[in-house]
Design an enzyme around this catalytic site. Structure first.
Site, PDB file in Angstrom:
ATOM      1  N   SER A 199      50.030 -19.906   3.269  1.00 21.91           N
ATOM      2  CA  SER A 199      49.324 -19.860   4.890  1.00 21.91           C
ATOM      3  C   SER A 199      50.641 -20.177   5.445  1.00 21.91           C
ATOM      4  O   SER A 199      49.664 -20.260   7.063  1.00 21.91           O
ATOM      5  CB  SER A 199      48.388 -20.657   4.156  1.00 21.91           C
TER       6      SER A 199
ATOM      7  N   ASP B 168      54.386 -27.461  -2.503  1.00 24.03           N
ATOM      8  CA  ASP B 168      55.300 -26.923  -3.469  1.00 24.03           C
ATOM      9  C   ASP B 168      56.339 -26.457  -3.054  1.00 24.03           C
ATOM     10  O   ASP B 168      56.879 -25.155  -2.548  1.00 24.03           O
ATOM     11  CB  ASP B 168      54.369 -26.086  -4.173  1.00 24.03           C
TER      12      ASP B 168
ATOM     13  N   TYR C 160      37.463 -21.020  -4.328  1.00 22.77           N
ATOM     14  CA  TYR C 160      39.344 -20.983  -3.924  1.00 22.77           C
ATOM     15  C   TYR C 160      39.657 -21.583  -5.270  1.00 22.77           C
ATOM     16  O   TYR C 160      40.254 -22.679  -5.149  1.00 22.77           O
ATOM     17  CB  TYR C 160      39.429 -21.660  -2.734  1.00 22.77           C
TER      18      TYR C 160
END
Length: 555
Positions: free
Chosen positions: A99, A164, A234
């Site tokens: 994102s 991450d 989600y």
């Protein structure tokens, strides 16, 4: 000459419209622009945009990580007897993906990033010296390595931001600061783990290249991500769609309506995918004719690909299905939500609805079902608990799929939120996290539903994995509970909010679960109960399982 011109026109068409021509080239009307202004205003009220100071904070974090990578590559190279003058030139690079790269990250969102190193750096160097280097940084907390994952990753918090960090090593002597990772030939001779890690940045770049208007795409995607998170659909690991899947769906909508404003794109998104003929794949472009030996999604070659329920294909080679975790239950939940979204946005676009807030209203999950399976993941210490919860969450979909094979279960609806334990059913000092699965039964048969085998198999799998990881003091338990027992596990204010959500929502909204079919009656009227003797014998594992998992389908 004619053939070349026709080919060029086809390439342009594919660039903007994907694998088919556009549905509509209509230019925006004044009311479309007004709807988009209203949508953006509502999105701001949900804090989906970062302010400049927060964005600058993220840039500084990525810059610090980039410096650490270069330092690590240099130090490891020198340790491998490479001259210092050469080691200084080898480089290394951090690339934001997900994102953040797409430009749709929100406040307090995590950062997905990729660490790229030259060929002399090994995976053992990444999960060894680099992992230790990160742990020594004063800004880093909760640092843990997940080496056994399908895409190995280091997870951490860096200056308060969750990160991450994936890794790949390229077959190049040096990694300069400006390095294009989109060339397919970069994948030649790479190991599969490196290719999977590279897929994140390559997919993000392709998505941005394949949409006709990036700004409209980003605003529409922000709205869809907020909607999906608000509605509890989600989570890639739990069988719903993850970030890349939602991005591909919005990008496909942009291709079909290339001139539409963001608000119109959101409306058309629900129009398209509430009518989509699943298992027809969603693709942004035709697969590339690249033959580097990596497996791509192709049901003509691999019959298992044809079994995927809602295939959404990544646009970069090697093309993969980003939704292979979807089960029949999560598929039904998402399809119901697509229909709900279409109905609400239909009303918004013709000005019959009060506004966009209704689209993002939270569901009343705990009042949609009378029966639940609650999973309790417990640990003795915080460090193990973080990793333990990650393992349990990654396996919940296996339990859902197992329960779906029971002919009496109509739906096993997993709530993607992880809850903190409330109540007195956990030991003192023990950390405990919960997941809930709402159960809907086939009401045509008045039978007891025995889930013992599914539960035993699931808990055995988790405990076996815990033993493999060397985790002591961890435990996973599954219990069958009814709605009137939820207060033993959940905070009172959370249940009060559920009641508020239920009152605020219309029974015609198309909610998944029992409220969409019939307003559920009180649990007090149900006849089946848990066997009291089995409760007394709960110290015996088998009797506890029998009491917890035999639930009445008639209720």
């Amino acid at each position: 000459m004619f053939y070349r011109m026709a080919t060029q026109r086809m390439q342009i068409s594919r660039k903007y419209f994907g694998v088919t021509a556009a549905i509509s080239l209509t230019e925006p009307k004044p009311e479309d622009l007004q709807h988009t202004t209203e949508l953006e205003k509502v999105l701001k009220s949900y804090d989906v945009f970062e302010d400049p100071s927060e964005l600058e904070h993220r840039k500084k974090i990525l810059a610090k990580l980039d410096t650490l990578v270069k330092q690590w590559v240099r130090d490891v190279s020198i340790a491998k007897n490479i001259p210092e003058a050469v080691a200084d030139t080898l480089g290394g690079k951090i690339y934001p993906i997900g994102s953040y790269r797409l430009g749709v990250h929100g406040k307090n969102a995590d950062i997905d990033a990729l660490c790229v190193a030259p060929r002399n750096i090994e995976w053992t160097d990444y999960f060894g010296p680099f992992f230790e280097l990160l742990r020594r940084q004063p800004e880093v907390t909760e640092c843990r390595a997940v080496e056994e994952a399908f895409v190995p990753v280091i997870k951490m918090k860096f200056a308060g931001i969750e990160i991450d960090l994936l890794f790949t090593r390229l077959a190049f002597k040096e990694i300069p600061d400006h390095f294009d990772l989109c060339d397919n030939m970069l994948l030649q001779n790479l190991d599969p783990k490196s290719v999977r890690s590279l897929n994140g940045i390559r997919v993000a770049e392709e998505i941005l290249r394949l949409v006709p208007n990036v700004d409209n795409f980003r605003l529409a995607l922000r709205a869809i991500k907020l909607w999906a998170k608000s509605r509890g659909i989600y989570s890639n690991s739990l069988g719903y769609f993850g970030g890349v899947s939602w991005a591909i769906l919005v990008a496909r909508t942009c291709q079909l309506y290339p001139n539409a404003t963001a608000a119109t794109l959101v409306h058309r998104f629900f129009l398209v995918f509430s009518n989509w003929q699943w298992t027809q794949p969603v693709q942004l472009k035709y697969p590339e004719n690249v033959n580097l030996g990596f497996q791509v999604w192709d049901p003509r070659v691999n019959y298992r690909d044809g079994l995927h329920l809602m295939p959404i294909i990544t646009p970069a080679y090697p093309e993969q299905n980003s939704t292979f975790n979807v089960s029949s239950s999560t598929r039904q939940v998402m399809i119901d939500e697509f229909h709900r979204g279409k109905k609400i946005t239909d009303e918004i676009m013709i000005s019959k609805a009060a506004g966009w807030d209704k689209l993002f209203a939270a569901p009343s999950f705990f009042f949609n079902y009378r029966h639940f399976i609650v999973l309790l993941a417990s640990s003795d210490n915080a460090a193990d608990h973080l990793e333990w919860c990650g393992l349990v969450e990654s396996k919940v979909r296996l339990l859902v799929q197992s329960m779906e094979r029971n002919p009496h279960i109509k739906l096993a609806h997993v709530n993607p939120k992880c809850f903190k334990h409330h109540g007195d059913t956990s030991k003192d000092g023990e950390l405990c996290s919960l997941w809930f699965i709402g159960l809907a039964f086939d009401r045509t048969k008045n039978l007891n539903v025995d889930l013992t085998e599914s539960i035993i198999k699931f808990t055995h799998t988790i405990h076996s994995q815990a033993g493999h990881l060397g985790k002591d003091g961890t435990n996973i338990e599954a219990r069958h509970i009814r709605r009137n027992q939820l207060s033993l596990y959940l905070e009172p204010n959370l249940l009060a909010q559920e009641v508020s959500n239920l009152k605020a929502s219309s029974p015609k909204n198309g909610e998944t679960g029992e409220t969409s079919r019939k307003r559920p009656r009180s649990d007090d009227g149900q006849t089946a109960t848990v066997n009291k003797k089995a409760r007394k014998d709960s110290e015996t594992p088998q009797s506890a399982i029998a009491s917890h998992y035999r639930v009445p389908s008639s209720g």
